[in-house]
Design a protein around this motif. Structure first.
Motif, short mmCIF file in Angstrom:
data_model
loop_
_atom_site.label_atom_id
_atom_site.label_comp_id
_atom_site.label_asym_id
_atom_site.label_seq_id
_atom_site.Cartn_x
_atom_site.Cartn_y
_atom_site.Cartn_z
N UNK A 1 0.77 -1.28 0.01
CA UNK A 1 -0.06 0.06 0.13
C UNK A 1 0.95 1.24 -0.08
N UNK A 2 2.06 1.09 0.49
CA UNK A 2 2.75 2.58 0.75
C UNK A 2 3.62 2.86 -0.55
N UNK A 3 3.71 1.85 -1.45
CA UNK A 3 4.45 2.06 -2.84
C UNK A 3 5.76 1.66 -2.60
N UNK A 4 6.54 1.42 -1.57
CA UNK A 4 7.60 1.04 -1.79
C UNK A 4 7.92 -0.47 -2.10
N UNK A 5 8.84 -1.24 -1.65
CA UNK A 5 9.08 -2.74 -1.72
C UNK A 5 8.03 -3.35 -1.02
N UNK A 6 7.11 -4.52 -1.84
CA UNK A 6 6.16 -5.08 -0.95
C UNK A 6 6.75 -6.02 0.23
N UNK A 7 5.97 -6.27 1.19
CA UNK A 7 6.23 -6.83 2.26
C UNK A 7 6.09 -8.54 1.72
N UNK A 8 6.91 -9.54 2.47
CA UNK A 8 6.77 -10.68 2.17
C UNK A 8 5.78 -11.36 3.05
N UNK A 9 5.24 -12.58 2.67
CA UNK A 9 4.09 -13.34 3.16
C UNK A 9 4.71 -14.01 4.37
N UNK A 10 3.69 -14.21 5.44
CA UNK A 10 4.10 -15.04 6.20
C UNK A 10 3.87 -16.66 5.96
N UNK A 11 4.55 -17.55 6.83
CA UNK A 11 4.35 -19.09 6.71
C UNK A 11 3.30 -19.31 7.12
N UNK A 12 2.68 -20.37 6.52
CA UNK A 12 1.68 -21.18 6.92
C UNK A 12 1.80 -21.72 8.41
N UNK A 13 0.63 -22.24 9.06
CA UNK A 13 0.72 -22.51 10.22
C UNK A 13 1.12 -23.84 10.69
N UNK A 14 0.87 -24.56 11.87
CA UNK A 14 0.89 -25.70 12.32
C UNK A 14 -0.45 -26.27 12.69
N UNK A 15 -0.87 -27.47 12.50
CA UNK A 15 -2.03 -28.13 12.93
C UNK A 15 -1.76 -29.70 13.45
N UNK A 16 -2.09 -29.82 14.55
CA UNK A 16 -1.85 -31.23 15.04
C UNK A 16 -3.37 -31.68 15.55
N UNK A 17 -3.62 -32.78 15.08
CA UNK A 17 -5.23 -33.29 15.26
C UNK A 17 -4.88 -34.79 15.92
N UNK A 18 -5.42 -35.02 16.71
CA UNK A 18 -5.43 -36.52 17.45
C UNK A 18 -6.64 -37.13 17.93
N UNK A 19 -6.97 -38.21 17.86
CA UNK A 19 -7.88 -38.66 18.53
C UNK A 19 -8.00 -40.31 18.96
N UNK A 20 -8.39 -40.58 20.06
CA UNK A 20 -8.33 -42.11 20.20
C UNK A 20 -9.42 -42.69 19.98
N UNK A 21 -10.49 -42.33 19.36
CA UNK A 21 -11.71 -42.75 18.91
C UNK A 21 -11.89 -42.54 17.69
N UNK A 22 -13.11 -42.09 16.97
CA UNK A 22 -13.16 -41.82 15.66
C UNK A 22 -12.77 -40.15 15.41
N UNK A 23 -12.39 -40.19 14.07
CA UNK A 23 -11.82 -38.95 13.58
C UNK A 23 -12.74 -38.41 12.48
N UNK A 24 -13.50 -37.47 12.45
CA UNK A 24 -14.20 -36.86 11.79
C UNK A 24 -14.10 -35.43 11.55
N UNK A 25 -13.29 -34.99 10.46
CA UNK A 25 -12.92 -33.51 10.31
C UNK A 25 -12.91 -33.10 8.99
#
Length: 500
Positions: A347-371
């Motif tokens: 937006x400021x007209x200078x060099x564009x800023x870089x994008x952030x990295x994607x995050x982290x997801x940890x999904x654990x289930x001792x029973x059924x997993x429906x996601x």
């Protein structure tokens, strides 16, 4: 009465009675059961109870599709037909149809369940009393009691505002909600850990990295790093490099673009302007061994314009996507989870800023997993700023179907039975079986083992280990490579009784 051989020989020499050898007079020697290993038949009337394991039971264990606790009673003269009752909390029950008694009459084991919504208030404990009764040959019964485990009451989580980081709940039921990244300070926000002993039911979760605004970098999602401000590099490992300022000439007055944040891969470098920033480096590991080592990075800030093209400030970078954990001892039902990295600005007209990295997801289930869909893609750079790296996703479950995910999810270790399904509560051999990611390694720790036993998953994602199980109750944990027993995200644990 038998005489010692020396005396018998002396009698012959002296003309006494004759000696006739008879092999039947020599007692048989048992090579399978030495005299000091002989175990007499149990005396049912002399029932003795010595101790009970485990020491603590959490509310919700065995409820909502979760694995029951295995209650192990140690003593003497415990016989077939013994029955167990538990007093102290109406919400705790045992399954006497599944009683196992060892042949030496010293151990009894059976499943125990602690239901959610019992009368025990959260944060309080109550001591359970165990009673064992068993038949006496000839008629009648005998009974003995012993102090049992402590039952720990837990909260239920039904409102996002009530969430406390690091808390284990008895169950979690939340509607769709958005987690807002509110701080730009490094490590100011912690991972969002939704942990329950029984079931978890969720709507959609959104925990994007923060968007850059003009010259300011966007905040990181929970557990992630913020994006850098204009003409700066982020302070976290893996942050994108900053673009340099323009040189002040018509040909090179444009400030350089910032680089994207690194995580599962290198972030993309900025593509234009004066000395664009490099992409951030790879950090962490595919198993998300610890959150401290797997912190999604922000992008680097863009450089400013100068000289004949006009002086304009550089642009801020996007923050890293959030770190989200959903761990249930029982069934998991959830919508989408989206931890996309934040977008840089131009937006400021200078060099564009870089994008952030994607995050982290940890999904654990001792029973059924429906996601639903799991998304951890990198954020776009502002203008021609570098794109952030993709994040990481891990799932732990005994079923063989991976959740839909972008990027593809890695499978963490899960204990299973020899032919799949759940590990039996009572084992008669020390071999344990697991499923996970092909060629990944895992170390299994049994009680009293400081080094553990390491195994590598085969091409089908199966592994087995001969663990150093002790007779009786065992709390066993499988720790991923680069993880440790001090971090819950590093390990999967089960309780079993080993009764050879």
């Amino acid at each position: 009465m038998r005489q010692p051989l020396a005396n018998l020989a002396l009698s012959v020499l002296l003309g006494g009675c004759s000696l006739i050898y008879n092999a039947g007079n020599i007692p048989a020697v048992s090579r399978d059961a030495p005299p000091d290993m002989y175990i007499p038949d149990a005396n049912a009337a002399m029932l003795t109870l010595t101790d009970v394991s485990p020491a603590q039971i959490l509310e919700g264990t065995g409820d909502g599709g979760s694995r029951p606790e295995i209650l192990v009673i140690h003593g003497a003269n415990i016989v077939a037909g013994a029955q167990v009752s538990v007093s102290g909390a109406a919400s705790v029950t045992v399954d006497n149809t599944m009683v196992t008694v060892t042949s030496d009459s010293t151990y009894l084991a059976l499943p125990l369940t602690s239901m959610v919504d019992g009368p025990l208030a959260a944060g309080t404990t109550v001591g359970l009393t165990i009673q064992v009764s068993q038949p006496i040959p000839g008629g009648g019964t005998t009974m003995q009691t012993i102090a049992g485990p402590m039952l720990q009451g837990l909260d239920e989580l039904t409102a996002t505002a009530s969430y406390t980081q690091g808390t284990t709940y008895s169950k979690i039921m939340l509607p769709t909600f958005t987690i807002t990244a509110a701080s730009t300070a490094t490590n100011a926000t912690m991972p969002y850990e939704l942990r329950a002993t029984s079931t978890i039911m969720l709507g959609d979760i959104t925990a994007h990295g923060g968007l850059a605004v003009n010259t300011a970098g966007g905040p990181g999602g929970p557990g992630a790093c913020p994006g850098a401000g204009a003409q700066a590099m982020g302070s976290c490992p893996g942050s994108g490099g900053a673009g340099a300022a323009g040189l002040g000439t018509l040909a090179a007055a444009q400030g350089g673009d910032g680089g994207g944040g690194g995580f599962a891969a290198m972030g993309a470098a900025g593509t234009s302007g004066n000395a664009p920033g490099a992409g951030g480096a790879i950090v962490g590991d595919d198993m998300i061994s610890t959150y401290t080592a797997n912190e999604p990075a922000g992008g680097g800030g863009g450089g400013s314009n100068s000289g004949l093209l006009g002086s304009k400030p550089g642009d801020g970078a996007g923050g890293g996507g959030g770190v989200i954990e959903v761990s249930a001892g029982g069934d998991v039902t959830a919508g989408t989870i989206d931890v996309t990295g934040g977008t840089g600005t131009a937006a400021e007209g200078g060099g564009g800023g870089g994008g952030g990295a994607g995050g982290a997801i940890l999904v654990r289930s001792g029973g059924t997993l429906s996601i639903g869909q799991l998304t951890a893609t990198g954020g776009m750079g502002g203008g021609t700023g570098g794109v952030g790296s993709s994040g990481r996703i891990r799932w732990d479950n005994s079923a063989g179907t991976a959740p839909a995910a972008s990027p593809a999810a890695a499978r963490g270790p899960t204990f299973v039975g020899m032919s799949g399904g759940s590990t039996p509560l009572v084992l008669t051999a020390t071999t344990l079986y697991l499923v996970g990611t092909p060629n990944a390694t895992v170390t299994v720790f049994a009680p009293g083992s400081s080094t553990g036993v390491t195994a590598t998953f085969d091409a089908s994602g199966n592994a087995s280990v001969n663990a150093a199980l002790a007779t009786g109750f065992n709390h066993v944990c499988a720790v991923v490579a680069k993880g440790d027993q001090g971090h819950p995200e590093s390990q999967e644990c089960i309780d079993v009784a080993y009764l050879p």
